[in-house]
Design a protein around this motif. Structure first.
Motif, PDB file in Angstrom:
ATOM      1  N   ILE A 213       0.798  -1.160   0.105  1.00 24.00           N
ATOM      2  CA  ILE A 213      -0.021   0.081  -0.004  1.00 24.00           C
ATOM      3  C   ILE A 213       0.794   1.344  -0.010  1.00 24.00           C
ATOM      4  CG2 ILE A 213      -1.564   1.330   1.442  1.00 24.00           C
ATOM      5  CD1 ILE A 213      -3.006  -1.236   2.132  1.00 24.00           C
ATOM      6  N   ARG A 214       1.942   1.002   0.865  1.00 29.07           N
ATOM      7  CA  ARG A 214       2.762   2.562   0.850  1.00 29.07           C
ATOM      8  C   ARG A 214       3.583   2.636  -0.356  1.00 29.07           C
ATOM      9  NH1 ARG A 214       8.087   1.840   4.712  1.00 29.07           N
ATOM     10  NH2 ARG A 214       8.212   0.582   3.014  1.00 29.07           N
ATOM     11  N   ASP A 215       4.242   1.707  -0.787  1.00 24.32           N
ATOM     12  CA  ASP A 215       5.207   1.603  -1.897  1.00 24.32           C
ATOM     13  C   ASP A 215       4.699   1.774  -3.278  1.00 24.32           C
ATOM     14  OD1 ASP A 215       6.784   1.345  -0.006  1.00 24.32           O
ATOM     15  OD2 ASP A 215       7.654  -0.588  -0.272  1.00 24.32           O
ATOM     16  N   LYS A 216       3.201   1.173  -3.306  1.00 23.81           N
ATOM     17  CA  LYS A 216       2.814   1.219  -4.869  1.00 23.81           C
ATOM     18  C   LYS A 216       1.489   1.771  -5.076  1.00 23.81           C
ATOM     19  CE  LYS A 216       3.410  -2.650  -7.055  1.00 23.81           C
ATOM     20  NZ  LYS A 216       3.340  -4.312  -7.274  1.00 23.81           N
ATOM     21  N   TYR A 217       0.551   1.885  -4.012  1.00 25.70           N
ATOM     22  CA  TYR A 217      -0.691   2.424  -4.395  1.00 25.70           C
ATOM     23  C   TYR A 217      -1.190   3.638  -3.731  1.00 25.70           C
ATOM     24  CZ  TYR A 217      -1.234  -2.229  -6.742  1.00 25.70           C
ATOM     25  OH  TYR A 217      -0.938  -3.285  -7.364  1.00 25.70           O
ATOM     26  N   ALA A 218      -0.745   4.173  -2.527  1.00 26.76           N
ATOM     27  CA  ALA A 218      -1.185   5.381  -1.820  1.00 26.76           C
ATOM     28  C   ALA A 218      -0.922   6.536  -2.253  1.00 26.76           C
ATOM     29  CB  ALA A 218      -0.594   5.109  -0.201  1.00 26.76           C
ATOM     30  N   ALA A 219       0.125   6.747  -3.208  1.00 25.19           N
ATOM     31  CA  ALA A 219       0.399   8.097  -3.600  1.00 25.19           C
ATOM     32  C   ALA A 219      -0.724   8.778  -4.303  1.00 25.19           C
ATOM     33  CB  ALA A 219       1.707   8.118  -4.527  1.00 25.19           C
ATOM     34  N   GLY A 220      -0.768   9.945  -4.063  1.00 26.93           N
ATOM     35  CA  GLY A 220      -2.033  10.837  -4.800  1.00 26.93           C
ATOM     36  C   GLY A 220      -3.521  10.546  -4.577  1.00 26.93           C
ATOM     37  N   ARG A 221      -3.694   9.453  -3.542  1.00 32.83           N
ATOM     38  CA  ARG A 221      -4.921   8.800  -3.425  1.00 32.83           C
ATOM     39  C   ARG A 221      -5.577   9.286  -2.266  1.00 32.83           C
ATOM     40  NH1 ARG A 221      -6.264   4.413  -7.100  1.00 32.83           N
ATOM     41  NH2 ARG A 221      -4.225   3.611  -8.026  1.00 32.83           N
ATOM     42  N   THR A 222      -6.966   9.272  -2.244  1.00 36.40           N
ATOM     43  CA  THR A 222      -7.795   9.529  -1.141  1.00 36.40           C
ATOM     44  C   THR A 222      -8.079   7.914  -0.587  1.00 36.40           C
ATOM     45  OG1 THR A 222      -9.916   9.531  -2.306  1.00 36.40           O
ATOM     46  CG2 THR A 222      -8.838  11.577  -1.621  1.00 36.40           C
ATOM     47  N   VAL A 223      -7.859   7.809   0.824  1.00 40.51           N
ATOM     48  CA  VAL A 223      -7.972   6.299   1.079  1.00 40.51           C
ATOM     49  C   VAL A 223      -8.826   6.152   2.279  1.00 40.51           C
ATOM     50  CG1 VAL A 223      -6.548   4.495   2.474  1.00 40.51           C
ATOM     51  CG2 VAL A 223      -5.532   6.054   0.537  1.00 40.51           C
ATOM     52  N   LEU A 224      -9.876   5.165   2.127  1.00 35.73           N
ATOM     53  CA  LEU A 224     -10.967   4.968   3.321  1.00 35.73           C
ATOM     54  C   LEU A 224     -10.496   3.585   3.806  1.00 35.73           C
ATOM     55  CD1 LEU A 224     -13.341   5.202   5.161  1.00 35.73           C
ATOM     56  CD2 LEU A 224     -14.683   4.006   3.005  1.00 35.73           C
ATOM     57  N   ASN A 225      -9.865   3.544   4.983  1.00 38.61           N
ATOM     58  CA  ASN A 225      -9.652   2.321   5.879  1.00 38.61           C
ATOM     59  C   ASN A 225     -10.414   1.686   6.933  1.00 38.61           C
ATOM     60  OD1 ASN A 225      -8.421   0.380   7.218  1.00 38.61           O
ATOM     61  ND2 ASN A 225      -6.798   1.709   8.430  1.00 38.61           N
ATOM     62  N   THR A 226     -11.273   0.925   6.623  1.00 34.93           N
ATOM     63  CA  THR A 226     -12.622   0.436   7.287  1.00 34.93           C
ATOM     64  C   THR A 226     -12.125  -0.554   8.512  1.00 34.93           C
ATOM     65  OG1 THR A 226     -13.195  -1.062   5.668  1.00 34.93           O
ATOM     66  CG2 THR A 226     -14.354   0.979   5.454  1.00 34.93           C
ATOM     67  N   PHE A 227     -12.837  -0.730   9.396  1.00 40.71           N
ATOM     68  CA  PHE A 227     -12.078  -1.775  10.507  1.00 40.71           C
ATOM     69  C   PHE A 227     -10.957  -1.203  10.709  1.00 40.71           C
ATOM     70  CE2 PHE A 227     -15.448  -3.837   7.838  1.00 40.71           C
ATOM     71  CZ  PHE A 227     -16.407  -4.214   8.799  1.00 40.71           C
ATOM     72  N   SER A 228     -10.730  -0.146  11.151  1.00 39.33           N
ATOM     73  CA  SER A 228      -9.251   0.529  11.243  1.00 39.33           C
ATOM     74  C   SER A 228      -8.306  -0.009  12.318  1.00 39.33           C
ATOM     75  CB  SER A 228      -9.248   1.873  10.933  1.00 39.33           C
ATOM     76  OG  SER A 228      -9.945   2.530  11.875  1.00 39.33           O
ATOM     77  N   TYR A 229      -9.189  -0.243  13.204  1.00 36.96           N
ATOM     78  CA  TYR A 229      -8.240  -0.800  14.735  1.00 36.96           C
ATOM     79  C   TYR A 229      -7.292   0.200  15.094  1.00 36.96           C
ATOM     80  CZ  TYR A 229      -5.682  -3.791  17.753  1.00 36.96           C
ATOM     81  OH  TYR A 229      -4.733  -4.216  18.534  1.00 36.96           O
ATOM     82  N   THR A 230      -6.125   0.121  14.872  1.00 36.48           N
ATOM     83  CA  THR A 230      -5.315   1.366  15.490  1.00 36.48           C
ATOM     84  C   THR A 230      -4.710   2.055  14.258  1.00 36.48           C
ATOM     85  OG1 THR A 230      -3.256  -0.140  15.344  1.00 36.48           O
ATOM     86  CG2 THR A 230      -4.462  -0.017  17.219  1.00 36.48           C
ATOM     87  N   GLY A 231      -5.260   1.789  12.979  1.00 33.91           N
ATOM     88  CA  GLY A 231      -4.808   2.809  12.008  1.00 33.91           C
ATOM     89  C   GLY A 231      -3.560   2.366  11.280  1.00 33.91           C
ATOM     90  N   ALA A 232      -3.013   1.197  11.178  1.00 28.51           N
ATOM     91  CA  ALA A 232      -1.903   0.796  10.776  1.00 28.51           C
ATOM     92  C   ALA A 232      -1.917   1.075   9.177  1.00 28.51           C
ATOM     93  CB  ALA A 232      -1.615  -0.892  11.039  1.00 28.51           C
ATOM     94  N   PHE A 233      -2.876   0.733   8.515  1.00 27.81           N
ATOM     95  CA  PHE A 233      -2.880   0.837   7.324  1.00 27.81           C
ATOM     96  C   PHE A 233      -2.948   2.160   6.624  1.00 27.81           C
ATOM     97  CE2 PHE A 233      -5.208  -3.574   6.801  1.00 27.81           C
ATOM     98  CZ  PHE A 233      -4.183  -4.205   6.391  1.00 27.81           C
ATOM     99  N   SER A 234      -3.644   2.996   7.588  1.00 27.90           N
ATOM    100  CA  SER A 234      -3.778   4.383   7.239  1.00 27.90           C
ATOM    101  C   SER A 234      -2.440   5.019   7.335  1.00 27.90           C
ATOM    102  CB  SER A 234      -4.762   5.088   8.265  1.00 27.90           C
ATOM    103  OG  SER A 234      -6.108   4.579   8.380  1.00 27.90           O
ATOM    104  N   ALA A 235      -1.635   4.761   8.425  1.00 23.63           N
ATOM    105  CA  ALA A 235      -0.268   5.164   8.574  1.00 23.63           C
ATOM    106  C   ALA A 235       0.436   5.070   7.182  1.00 23.63           C
ATOM    107  CB  ALA A 235       0.321   4.698   9.909  1.00 23.63           C
ATOM    108  N   ALA A 236       0.546   3.534   7.043  1.00 23.97           N
ATOM    109  CA  ALA A 236       1.326   3.213   5.667  1.00 23.97           C
ATOM    110  C   ALA A 236       0.853   4.021   4.351  1.00 23.97           C
ATOM    111  CB  ALA A 236       0.991   1.713   5.525  1.00 23.97           C
ATOM    112  N   ALA A 237      -0.708   4.157   4.408  1.00 25.95           N
ATOM    113  CA  ALA A 237      -0.958   4.877   3.300  1.00 25.95           C
ATOM    114  C   ALA A 237      -0.542   6.451   3.101  1.00 25.95           C
ATOM    115  CB  ALA A 237      -2.541   4.921   3.194  1.00 25.95           C
ATOM    116  N   ALA A 238      -0.275   6.981   4.330  1.00 25.24           N
ATOM    117  CA  ALA A 238      -0.051   8.258   4.543  1.00 25.24           C
ATOM    118  C   ALA A 238       1.488   8.586   4.364  1.00 25.24           C
ATOM    119  CB  ALA A 238      -0.378   8.885   6.045  1.00 25.24           C
ATOM    120  N   LEU A 239       2.099   7.532   4.767  1.00 25.43           N
ATOM    121  CA  LEU A 239       3.665   7.475   4.516  1.00 25.43           C
ATOM    122  C   LEU A 239       3.826   7.404   3.017  1.00 25.43           C
ATOM    123  CD1 LEU A 239       4.955   5.448   7.509  1.00 25.43           C
ATOM    124  CD2 LEU A 239       5.362   7.837   7.210  1.00 25.43           C
ATOM    125  N   GLY A 240       3.214   6.749   2.245  1.00 31.47           N
ATOM    126  CA  GLY A 240       3.218   6.379   0.843  1.00 31.47           C
ATOM    127  C   GLY A 240       2.391   7.464  -0.023  1.00 31.47           C
ATOM    128  N   GLY A 241       2.223   8.754   0.736  1.00 33.87           N
ATOM    129  CA  GLY A 241       2.018  10.000  -0.092  1.00 33.87           C
ATOM    130  C   GLY A 241       0.419  10.265  -0.485  1.00 33.87           C
TER     131      GLY A 241
END
Length: 395
Positions: A213-241
């Motif tokens: 998610i961080r390296d290939k897909y997040a850059a320039g996107r708006t991301v919805l993370n459902t059942f997000s728990y502690t937000g690990a996917f959200s942080a990876a997406a934010a770090l990926g741009g």
């Protein structure tokens, strides 16, 4: 430990000979009442040795075979050998500079069903899934102390009569950690708490997915993370741009946990949305407000219950996916994930196909993942290979 000999039904003999590890009540002729932890010897109709294991009741069965060698006893040296082999297979992870958290020992995949051991920057956490394996705690702890460098050991007892988690201090031996322990995974930081119940803050089996998610897909996107728990996917997406992330979870603690997740990674949480709400209600809200996202991450628990909804992955994943498709932009990505062990990847792809048929949209599968290499599985026990993650592009 007490020993008991059990005769295996003829229909199961070849299965056990080929290395199937789970002992179930329907695989043997008679399962008498016995103490958890009892050593079980499985034999065929002619009393030929098939395997040696232990009796431990968990949702999957009634115990696990630990050796097919009649000369090998269930003792300290057995656990030392198994843990030593597991550590050897993960030496690359121990040596990795950008990763300090992974699974050291994955139950039956590493030869001892009913327990796992996770590594968090010098601290270890053992999860016990039955009272039976917990009877061997001292041997296993001593084996671990002998094989690897240990700062401290914590444990999770996941075998209460209702199948829930047994709350107690969790600390076993060594030094007590200062929480949170900030671990790294592919350079992303995660705050971990080994003293706050069954969930420690990050699911280690999604390591490759977060990196992707961080390296290939997040850059320039708006991301919805459902059942997000502690937000690990959200942080990876934010770090990926990612332009912006929206994290939605029903648990009250998810907000403070997600803010903490952003802050340990140096991300300002203010521009991000962190919403405490039932995901199903949020989908309805998003449709009403005509919100669309370039990426939607769906990683629900296998089973969840809120005031208004009961969700079972096996029954309800298709409907959940339909909701996600509706609020995904054309050309957007849906990351569909399930850790439910009752269906395989082929059936999961069937859910995806059906959901897109219902909405009338076209799609293309661009990537798929199962468990990472430290979550070792064996082909004789396919149920152990539970994780299915599919990156889907909405055409």
């Amino acid at each position: 430990m007490k020993k008991l000999r059990l005769k295996v039904k003829s229909s199961f003999i070849n299965k056990y000979k080929s290395g199937y590890p789970l002992i179930s009540s329907d695989s043997v002729h008679k399962l008498p009442a016995m103490e958890e932890g009892t050593v079980l010897e499985l034999v065929d109709e002619r009393n030929q040795f098939l395997g040696r294991g232990y009796y431990g009741v968990q949702n999957k069965g009634r115990g696990w075979i630990l050796t097919k060698n009649p000369q090998v006893e269930i003792d300290q040296s057995l656990f030392e050998n198994k843990i030593s082999n597991a550590a050897e297979q993960r030496k690359n992870l121990f040596a990795a500079e950008d990763t300090t958290a992974f699974r050291l020992f994955n139950g039956e995949g590493d030869g001892v069903g009913g327990m796992t051991i996770d590594y968090y920057d010098g601290f270890y956490c053992i999860s016990w899934y039955s009272e039976g394996i917990y009877r061997y705690k001292d041997m296993i702890v001593q084996a671990l102390l002998k094989i690897v460098d240990v700062r401290g050991i914590y444990e999770k007892k996941r075998f209460a009569s209702k199948g829930t988690y047994i709350e107690d201090d969790d600390f076993v031996t060594g030094e007590r950690a200062q929480f949170p322990i900030i671990v790294k995974e592919n350079g992303i930081h995660y705050p971990v708490y080994l003293n706050e119940g069954a969930m420690v803050g990050v699911f280690l089996d999604q390591r490759h997915v977060r990196k992707t998610i961080r390296d290939k897909y997040a850059a320039g996107r708006t991301v919805l993370n459902t059942f997000s728990y502690t937000g690990a996917f959200s942080a990876a997406a934010a770090l990926g741009g990612a332009i912006k992330t929206t994290s939605v979870d029903l648990a009250n603690r998810s907000k403070s946990k997600t803010i903490e997740m952003f802050s340990v990674n140096g991300i300002d949480h203010e521009p991000q949305d962190i919403i405490v709400e039932d995901v199903f209600n949020y989908f309805k809200y998003a449709v009403r407000k005509q919100l669309k996202f370039d990426m939607v991450i769906l990683d629900p628990p296998s089973f969840a219950r809120s005031k208004k909804h009961t969700f079972s992955a096996a029954k309800d994943y298709t409907a959940l996916l339909e909701e996600a498709i509706t609020i995904t932009e054309k050309g957007g990505i849906i990351v569909a994930s399930s850790n439910c062990s009752t269906f395989n990847m082929k059936k999961f792809k069937g859910f995806i196909k059906k959901a897109f048929e219902q909405t009338g949209d076209q799609y293309k599968i661009v990537e798929e993942f199962s468990l990472p290499e430290d979550f070792k599985t064996i082909k004789e026990y396919p149920e152990g290979d539970y994780l299915k993650v599919v990156f889907i592009k909405k055409a």
